[in-house]
Design a protein around this motif. Structure first.
Motif, short mmCIF file in Angstrom:
data_model
loop_
_atom_site.label_atom_id
_atom_site.label_comp_id
_atom_site.label_asym_id
_atom_site.label_seq_id
_atom_site.Cartn_x
_atom_site.Cartn_y
_atom_site.Cartn_z
N ASP A 1 6.51 10.71 -3.71
CA ASP A 1 7.87 11.12 -4.04
C ASP A 1 7.84 12.17 -5.14
OD1 ASP A 1 9.37 9.61 -2.26
OD2 ASP A 1 9.31 7.84 -3.54
N ARG A 2 8.80 13.08 -5.09
CA ARG A 2 8.85 14.19 -6.05
C ARG A 2 9.14 13.68 -7.47
NH1 ARG A 2 13.05 17.08 -8.04
NH2 ARG A 2 14.51 16.04 -6.61
N ILE A 3 8.40 14.25 -8.42
CA ILE A 3 8.67 13.95 -9.83
C ILE A 3 9.99 14.62 -10.24
CG2 ILE A 3 7.89 14.26 -12.21
CD1 ILE A 3 5.01 14.27 -11.16
N THR A 4 10.91 13.83 -10.81
CA THR A 4 12.17 14.41 -11.28
C THR A 4 12.14 14.74 -12.77
OG1 THR A 4 13.08 12.19 -11.65
CG2 THR A 4 13.52 13.25 -9.50
N HIS A 5 11.48 13.88 -13.53
CA HIS A 5 11.40 14.15 -14.97
C HIS A 5 10.37 13.22 -15.61
CE1 HIS A 5 14.32 10.83 -14.72
NE2 HIS A 5 14.01 10.53 -15.98
N VAL A 6 10.08 13.53 -16.85
CA VAL A 6 9.16 12.73 -17.65
C VAL A 6 9.91 12.20 -18.86
CG1 VAL A 6 7.07 12.80 -19.07
CG2 VAL A 6 7.13 14.01 -16.89
N THR A 7 9.71 10.92 -19.14
CA THR A 7 10.28 10.31 -20.35
C THR A 7 9.18 10.29 -21.42
OG1 THR A 7 9.63 8.04 -19.82
CG2 THR A 7 11.70 8.85 -18.86
N PRO A 8 9.48 9.86 -22.63
CA PRO A 8 8.43 9.81 -23.64
C PRO A 8 7.22 8.96 -23.27
CG PRO A 8 10.55 9.72 -24.71
CD PRO A 8 10.82 9.65 -23.23
N GLY A 9 7.40 8.03 -22.32
CA GLY A 9 6.27 7.17 -22.00
C GLY A 9 6.02 6.95 -20.53
N ALA A 10 6.67 7.75 -19.64
CA ALA A 10 6.52 7.48 -18.21
C ALA A 10 6.84 8.72 -17.39
CB ALA A 10 7.42 6.32 -17.79
N VAL A 11 6.41 8.65 -16.12
CA VAL A 11 6.75 9.68 -15.14
C VAL A 11 7.74 9.07 -14.16
CG1 VAL A 11 5.87 11.20 -13.34
CG2 VAL A 11 4.46 10.68 -15.34
N VAL A 12 8.84 9.78 -13.91
CA VAL A 12 9.90 9.25 -13.06
C VAL A 12 10.01 10.08 -11.78
CG1 VAL A 12 12.35 8.62 -12.93
CG2 VAL A 12 11.15 8.56 -15.14
N THR A 13 10.06 9.39 -10.64
CA THR A 13 10.14 10.08 -9.36
C THR A 13 11.53 9.95 -8.76
OG1 THR A 13 9.14 8.09 -8.40
CG2 THR A 13 7.72 9.99 -8.78
N LYS A 14 11.77 10.66 -7.67
CA LYS A 14 13.10 10.78 -7.07
C LYS A 14 13.69 9.43 -6.69
CE LYS A 14 15.48 13.23 -3.32
NZ LYS A 14 15.30 14.12 -2.13
N ASP A 15 12.83 8.50 -6.30
CA ASP A 15 13.32 7.18 -5.90
C ASP A 15 13.66 6.28 -7.10
OD1 ASP A 15 10.80 6.71 -6.86
OD2 ASP A 15 10.04 5.71 -5.05
N GLY A 16 13.53 6.83 -8.32
CA GLY A 16 13.86 6.08 -9.52
C GLY A 16 12.71 5.29 -10.11
N LEU A 17 11.55 5.33 -9.46
CA LEU A 17 10.39 4.59 -9.97
C LEU A 17 9.89 5.22 -11.27
CD1 LEU A 17 8.18 2.40 -9.46
CD2 LEU A 17 6.88 4.21 -8.30
N GLU A 18 9.68 4.38 -12.28
CA GLU A 18 9.10 4.83 -13.54
C GLU A 18 7.66 4.34 -13.62
OE1 GLU A 18 11.14 4.40 -17.20
OE2 GLU A 18 13.14 4.63 -16.32
N THR A 19 6.74 5.26 -13.81
CA THR A 19 5.33 4.92 -13.92
C THR A 19 4.89 5.12 -15.36
OG1 THR A 19 4.91 5.61 -11.63
CG2 THR A 19 3.01 5.42 -13.10
#
Length: 646
Positions: free
Chosen positions: A468-486
């Motif tokens: 899934d496409r990366i939508t943005h990065v938070t201070p501690g995670a990578v967030v994809t289009k489906d809302g998953l935070e890694t």
């Protein structure tokens, strides 16, 4: 004349025989040969004795059907006979190979016909043409004195340019922004970095290295090789380090180039050169993805091109953005160290099957490289043959092909099925990964990558592949289009390098103050034979537009071929008593029309392919549409009728 050695690596020949002294007893020699490749030993035996009856007698060892077993008796007999030749008074022939004999022998070696048109290139690039009868030191060209060449870049191409310019007697100076020679092999130090072209070919044809520790060696060994060549030929003495070329301006009156450079102290200086050779290569710096929030990430962010060796990944949650060449090397290299590894994939890559798990060169084979005449040259030929023009048919589009969405010809489809079978075998127990890992474009549309345990890495329990496409990065995670935070502690950006605009970091102005940036625009570079540009006299671009051999081989053959052409152009000036040379505009335009037309029928122009080979309008600007043998032949001798010489 410049001070340089003729050879860095000893190249054994028939004149070194018989082997004698401690460690060269027949029994010892025979024991070493047990670990050497029997096909290559057959070539050596035939080469030394000129007895081609060996070819028919022992042909079984060259049959792929016997690769693992089935020719042990023949292999043992080859080793016995060769041990006798190497250590006794058995007659040996030290004269150069005839083209006919080479072709006949080589055809048996690769188990298929070697066409006559390839022979001159093979003799040149595999080291045979220059092996026997090499002079103690080449004589400089008469009239070369006083003609000074500025070379930009001290990587593989720049070092080669220095060596060949020195041999030809031309004065030269190399400018490099780094602290040492080596180019990409100096600056790329990420875990797992190495060649995906066979080591024994990824080197200079005039310096066949017998000491590669692996068939695909790590970057540190390539760097050691380049340093050794630079030192052995005195090239380092001609390099100014930590110095960046800012601009090159052609002066019509003096027919020279003003080269402005900036040293480590920030001070700019101007020096004059009769010719300029750009050896900066295609890749011009890391591409940092435009991901919202990336700058706010509180962990470590590092691009593979700017790797910090002090980074400690042990026990860390690591995210890799990208699945190209650097990702496929760094991922398997770090997977055992990290707590969790997540790979974010935009487009999958085709993966070349691993030939075997252990790619270490056996000790006996390395001994043969160092001591057995012609073993290194023949093995170099073998590695080249199966990674070069044999692949060309797979990139040529068949307009009548009935499966144009996934392949471009019968041969392309056969390649796709081979790669598919490997992926299915590796991922048989993970159908979820298989659906993600298979590209939707034809093989060779983008660079095919060598498997360094990529598929096996993806199957590890602590590894995830996210498409899934990366939508943005938070201070501690990578967030994809489906809302998953890694969650992640470290972000590794394996997102490639800037290719366009080519040579953008240097302001180059030619005749009448014309800027190369204006001629090429943002992303539409063109050159005659990929090397020279109208309006820019005595400017030579190595790895220029549409010169990359993207169907096989490596940058080493490109560098040697183009540098040969550069020196031939300089020699043409000398012969005509002239000072400047540039391609005619009509010749340049006609050549590029041929390039564009040919590329329409190549896989790189396939509508499903999006790669750095193409510009914003879709035109392929990196790949050469010709076979290696065709382009090599084009660069043998410049045609004076194609140039304005004055």
């Amino acid at each position: 004349m410049n001070d340089f050695r003729v050879s860095v690596y000893h190249r054994p020949s028939a004149e070194d025989l018989p082997l004698a002294g401690a460690g060269f007893e027949r029994a010892t020699v025979r024991a070493h040969l047990d670990e050497a490749d029997p096909r290559t030993l057959l070539m050596v035996l035939t080469h030394l004795t000129r007895d081609d009856s060996h070819l028919e007698r022992f042909a079984a060892v060259c049959d792929p059907a016997n690769a693992e077993s089935g020719a042990e008796r023949e292999a043992a007999e080859i080793r016995d006979l060769l041990a006798d030749v190497l250590t006794s008074g058995v007659p040996r022939d030290a004269s150069p190979l005839s083209e006919a004999f080479f072709r006949r022998t080589a055809s048996v070696y690769v188990n298929e016909p070697v066409d006559e048109e390839f022979v001159p290139l093979l003799l040149d690039q595999c080291g045979f043409a220059k092996l026997e009868g090499t002079a103690a030191a080449p004589e400089p060209r008469p009239g070369a004195d006083g003609f000074h060449v500025a070379v930009i870049g001290a990587g593989l191409s720049g070092i080669c340019a220095g060596i060949k310019l020195g041999e030809a007697g031309y004065s030269y100076k190399i400018y490099d922004r780094n602290k040492d020679v080596g180019g990409t092999w100096l600056t790329n130090v990420y875990p797992g970095v190495g060649v995906d072209t066979p080591s024994h070919f990824y080197s200079y044809s005039f310096e066949v290295n017998p000491d590669w520790p692996e068939f695909y060696s790590k970057g540190e060994y390539v760097l050691d090789y380049l340093r050794s060549c630079a030192d052995g030929y005195g090239v380092r003495d001609h390099v100014v380090f930590e110095t960046e070329v800012v601009s090159c301006s052609y002066d019509d009156a003096s027919k020279r180039w003003a080269v402005t450079s900036r040293g480590p102290d920030g001070v700019e200086s101007v020096e004059w050169a009769n010719a300029v050779v750009s050896a900066i290569g295609v890749f011009q710096g890391a591409v940092r993805p435009d991901i919202p929030g990336l700058d706010d990430f509180t962990g470590t962010v590092v691009h593979t091109a700017d790797w910090d060796p002090s980074i400690d990944l042990a026990g860390k949650r690591v995210a890799i953005v990208g699945t190209g060449a650097s990702a496929m090397q760094v991922g398997p290299a770090i997977v055992d160290d990290v707590a969790a590894l997540t790979v974010f994939q935009r487009t999958p890559s085709w993966v070349m099957p691993r030939r075997k798990d252990d790619l270490t060169v056996p000790a006996g084979a390395r001994w043969a490289m160092r001591h057995v005449p012609y073993y290194g040259e023949w093995f170099r030929f073998f590695t080249y043959w199966f990674a070069s023009d044999g692949n060309f048919v797979r990139v040529v589009v068949d307009p009548d092909w009935h499966m144009p969405d996934v392949s471009v010809s019968k041969e392309s489809e056969a390649m796709r099925q081979w790669l598919l079978a490997y992926a299915r075998e590796e991922l048989a127990d993970r159908p979820d990964l298989l659906t993600k890992a298979i590209p939707d474009y034809p093989p060779f549309g983008k660079r095919i990558l060598r498997d360094s345990n990529w598929y096996r890495m993806l199957k590890r329990d602590h590894v995830d592949l996210i498409t899934d496409r990366i939508t943005h990065v938070t201070p501690g995670a990578v967030v994809t289009k489906d809302g998953l935070e890694t969650p992640a502690d470290v972000l590794i950006l394996a997102t490639g390098y800037q290719v366009l605009p080519m040579m953008s970091q240097i302001a180059i102005t030619g005749r009448d103050g014309t800027a190369l940036a204006d001629v090429w625009g943002h992303d539409d570079p063109r050159a005659h034979l990929g090397t020279t540009v109208p309006g820019f006299p005595n400017l030579f671009v190595l790895a220029g537009p549409n010169s990359a051999p993207n169907h096989g081989a490596g940058v080493n053959i490109l560098a040697e071929s183009q540098i040969h052409y550069v020196i031939a152009c300089l020699d043409l000036l000398r012969e005509q008593g002239a000072h400047a040379l540039e391609p005619r505009q009509d010749v340049h335009d006609a050549y590029n029309e041929q390039v564009d037309k040919a590329l329409e029928g190549r896989v790189w122009s396939h509508p499903s392919v999006r790669s750095y080979y193409r510009n914003s309008s879709g035109r392929v600007v990196v790949s050469c549409p010709w076979r290696l043998v065709d382009y090599w032949r084009m660069l043998r001798t410049p045609d004076p009728a194609e140039y304005i010489i004055g």
